[in-house]
Write a protein that holds these residues in place. Structure first.
Motif, PDB file in Angstrom:
ATOM      1  N   UNK A  45     -36.316 -43.206  10.603  1.00 36.38           N
ATOM      2  CA  UNK A  45     -35.417 -44.202  10.016  1.00 36.38           C
ATOM      3  C   UNK A  45     -34.175 -44.311  10.893  1.00 36.38           C
ATOM      4  N   UNK A  46     -33.992 -45.422  11.616  1.00 35.13           N
ATOM      5  CA  UNK A  46     -32.789 -45.557  12.442  1.00 35.13           C
ATOM      6  C   UNK A  46     -31.543 -45.760  11.577  1.00 35.13           C
ATOM      7  N   UNK A  47     -30.497 -45.010  11.915  1.00 35.41           N
ATOM      8  CA  UNK A  47     -29.211 -45.130  11.219  1.00 35.41           C
ATOM      9  C   UNK A  47     -28.572 -46.463  11.599  1.00 35.41           C
ATOM     10  N   UNK A  48     -28.101 -47.218  10.624  1.00 40.07           N
ATOM     11  CA  UNK A  48     -27.400 -48.463  10.957  1.00 40.07           C
ATOM     12  C   UNK A  48     -26.112 -48.184  11.732  1.00 40.07           C
ATOM     13  N   UNK A  61     -29.713 -46.320  17.607  1.00 35.04           N
ATOM     14  CA  UNK A  61     -30.624 -45.483  16.816  1.00 35.04           C
ATOM     15  C   UNK A  61     -32.044 -46.050  16.818  1.00 35.04           C
ATOM     16  N   UNK A  62     -32.178 -47.360  16.820  1.00 32.72           N
ATOM     17  CA  UNK A  62     -33.510 -47.979  16.888  1.00 32.72           C
ATOM     18  C   UNK A  62     -34.140 -47.725  18.258  1.00 32.72           C
ATOM     19  N   UNK A  63     -33.336 -47.829  19.320  1.00 35.12           N
ATOM     20  CA  UNK A  63     -33.843 -47.546  20.665  1.00 35.12           C
ATOM     21  C   UNK A  63     -34.345 -46.107  20.741  1.00 35.12           C
ATOM     22  N   UNK A  64     -33.615 -45.184  20.139  1.00 35.57           N
ATOM     23  CA  UNK A  64     -34.032 -43.778  20.124  1.00 35.57           C
ATOM     24  C   UNK A  64     -35.332 -43.617  19.353  1.00 35.57           C
ATOM     25  N   UNK A 122     -39.545 -37.534   6.340  1.00 33.75           N
ATOM     26  CA  UNK A 122     -38.640 -38.589   6.782  1.00 33.75           C
ATOM     27  C   UNK A 122     -37.598 -37.992   7.715  1.00 33.75           C
ATOM     28  N   UNK A 123     -37.291 -38.712   8.793  1.00 30.17           N
ATOM     29  CA  UNK A 123     -36.261 -38.263   9.727  1.00 30.17           C
ATOM     30  C   UNK A 123     -35.280 -39.413   9.939  1.00 30.17           C
ATOM     31  N   UNK A 124     -34.044 -39.174   9.537  1.00 34.40           N
ATOM     32  CA  UNK A 124     -32.969 -40.131   9.740  1.00 34.40           C
ATOM     33  C   UNK A 124     -32.416 -39.893  11.142  1.00 34.40           C
ATOM     34  N   UNK A 125     -32.433 -40.927  11.991  1.00 31.48           N
ATOM     35  CA  UNK A 125     -32.122 -40.782  13.417  1.00 31.48           C
ATOM     36  C   UNK A 125     -30.818 -41.511  13.751  1.00 31.48           C
ATOM     37  N   UNK A 127     -27.571 -41.748  17.043  1.00 25.47           N
ATOM     38  CA  UNK A 127     -27.320 -41.488  18.462  1.00 25.47           C
ATOM     39  C   UNK A 127     -26.355 -40.331  18.655  1.00 25.47           C
ATOM     40  N   UNK A 128     -25.171 -40.425  18.074  1.00 22.57           N
ATOM     41  CA  UNK A 128     -24.137 -39.412  18.244  1.00 22.57           C
ATOM     42  C   UNK A 128     -23.594 -39.017  16.874  1.00 22.57           C
ATOM     43  N   UNK A 129     -23.457 -37.726  16.646  1.00 20.62           N
ATOM     44  CA  UNK A 129     -22.875 -37.219  15.404  1.00 20.62           C
ATOM     45  C   UNK A 129     -21.540 -36.575  15.732  1.00 20.62           C
ATOM     46  N   UNK A 130     -20.521 -36.956  14.980  1.00 22.26           N
ATOM     47  CA  UNK A 130     -19.198 -36.363  15.157  1.00 22.26           C
ATOM     48  C   UNK A 130     -18.998 -35.278  14.100  1.00 22.26           C
ATOM     49  N   UNK A 131     -19.054 -35.670  12.840  1.00 22.81           N
ATOM     50  CA  UNK A 131     -18.906 -34.709  11.747  1.00 22.81           C
ATOM     51  C   UNK A 131     -20.108 -34.690  10.819  1.00 22.81           C
ATOM     52  N   UNK A 132     -20.941 -35.707  10.900  1.00 17.91           N
ATOM     53  CA  UNK A 132     -22.105 -35.786  10.026  1.00 17.91           C
ATOM     54  C   UNK A 132     -21.869 -36.593   8.762  1.00 17.91           C
ATOM     55  N   UNK A 133     -20.727 -37.255   8.660  1.00 10.23           N
ATOM     56  CA  UNK A 133     -20.413 -38.028   7.454  1.00 10.23           C
ATOM     57  C   UNK A 133     -21.412 -39.145   7.195  1.00 10.23           C
ATOM     58  N   UNK A 134     -21.888 -39.788   8.262  1.00  5.06           N
ATOM     59  CA  UNK A 134     -22.858 -40.866   8.058  1.00  5.06           C
ATOM     60  C   UNK A 134     -24.155 -40.296   7.500  1.00  5.06           C
ATOM     61  N   UNK A 135     -24.624 -39.163   8.036  1.00  7.82           N
ATOM     62  CA  UNK A 135     -25.836 -38.541   7.496  1.00  7.82           C
ATOM     63  C   UNK A 135     -25.646 -38.189   6.026  1.00  7.82           C
ATOM     64  N   UNK A 136     -24.531 -37.569   5.696  1.00  7.03           N
ATOM     65  CA  UNK A 136     -24.273 -37.148   4.314  1.00  7.03           C
ATOM     66  C   UNK A 136     -24.204 -38.360   3.390  1.00  7.03           C
ATOM     67  N   UNK A 137     -23.609 -39.453   3.860  1.00  8.24           N
ATOM     68  CA  UNK A 137     -23.478 -40.640   3.026  1.00  8.24           C
ATOM     69  C   UNK A 137     -24.756 -41.449   2.874  1.00  8.24           C
ATOM     70  N   UNK A 138     -25.614 -41.417   3.885  1.00  9.12           N
ATOM     71  CA  UNK A 138     -26.835 -42.231   3.861  1.00  9.12           C
ATOM     72  C   UNK A 138     -28.015 -41.483   3.242  1.00  9.12           C
ATOM     73  N   UNK A 139     -28.051 -40.182   3.400  1.00 10.48           N
ATOM     74  CA  UNK A 139     -29.169 -39.369   2.916  1.00 10.48           C
ATOM     75  C   UNK A 139     -29.541 -39.631   1.452  1.00 10.48           C
TER      76      UNK A 139
END
Length: 166
Positions: A45-48, A61-64, A122-125, A127-139
């Motif tokens: 799943x590419x992260x927006x 993220x889609x390219x990855x 499922x794997x949320x993909x 490109x770059x993670x700074x603190x992980x807030x996007x992962x925590x918010x989207x999961x």
């Protein structure tokens, strides 16, 4: 390196994302740490992006995801996550002003979902993670949409901050 990933670029004559996908495959084949959650049967799943995605614009993220799939990692790519509104870029924000998980959660929508095999992972993909807030918010969107299916997060690059993270 970060700029090359963000722009699907080349360093030293090497396509960075493509090379990273090959290295991920090598790690998996050797039974390395990535083999615990990446493989041929996972759904990627590419992260927006933080901005709204426009047709024809680069979506790292889609390219990855596509590069991983080209290397035999990921049975499918499901680009069903989108932003309902743009948010600030964490990389450009001062500490304390970066988007937090609730802001990521509030601005994400799940669209065009198809049923998945309950045996998949499922794997949320990203490109770059700074603190992980996007992962925590989207999961939570993925766990709510696909209850009972394990979800992991993967990024090509993680930044490391000096001192306190605000």
């Amino acid at each position: 390196m970060r700029t090359a990933i963000k722009n699907n670029g080349v360093l030293g004559g090497v396509a960075v994302i493509g090379r990273a996908a090959l290295r991920a495959r090598e790690n998996i084949e050797a039974g390395g740490c990535l083999s615990r959650f990446l493989g041929p049967d996972v759904t990627l799943f590419p992260m927006p992006r933080s901005s709204l995605i426009k047709e024809g614009s680069l979506w790292p993220a889609m390219v990855i995801c596509e590069a991983l799939q080209d290397c035999g990692i990921g049975g499918s790519v499901l680009p069903c996550l989108s932003r309902s509104e743009a948010i600030g870029k964490a990389a450009l924000a001062a500490p304390g002003r970066r988007p937090d998980p609730p802001e990521h959660y509030r601005t994400i929508r799940v669209e065009s979902v198809r049923p998945l095999d309950p045996q998949t992972t499922l794997v949320l993909v990203d490109d770059v993670v700074i603190r992980g807030s996007s992962f925590v918010g989207v999961l939570p969107h993925l766990t709510d949409t696909f209850p009972g299916i394990p979800v992991h997060c993967f990024a090509l690059l993680r930044t490391i901050s000096q001192g306190e993270i605000a």
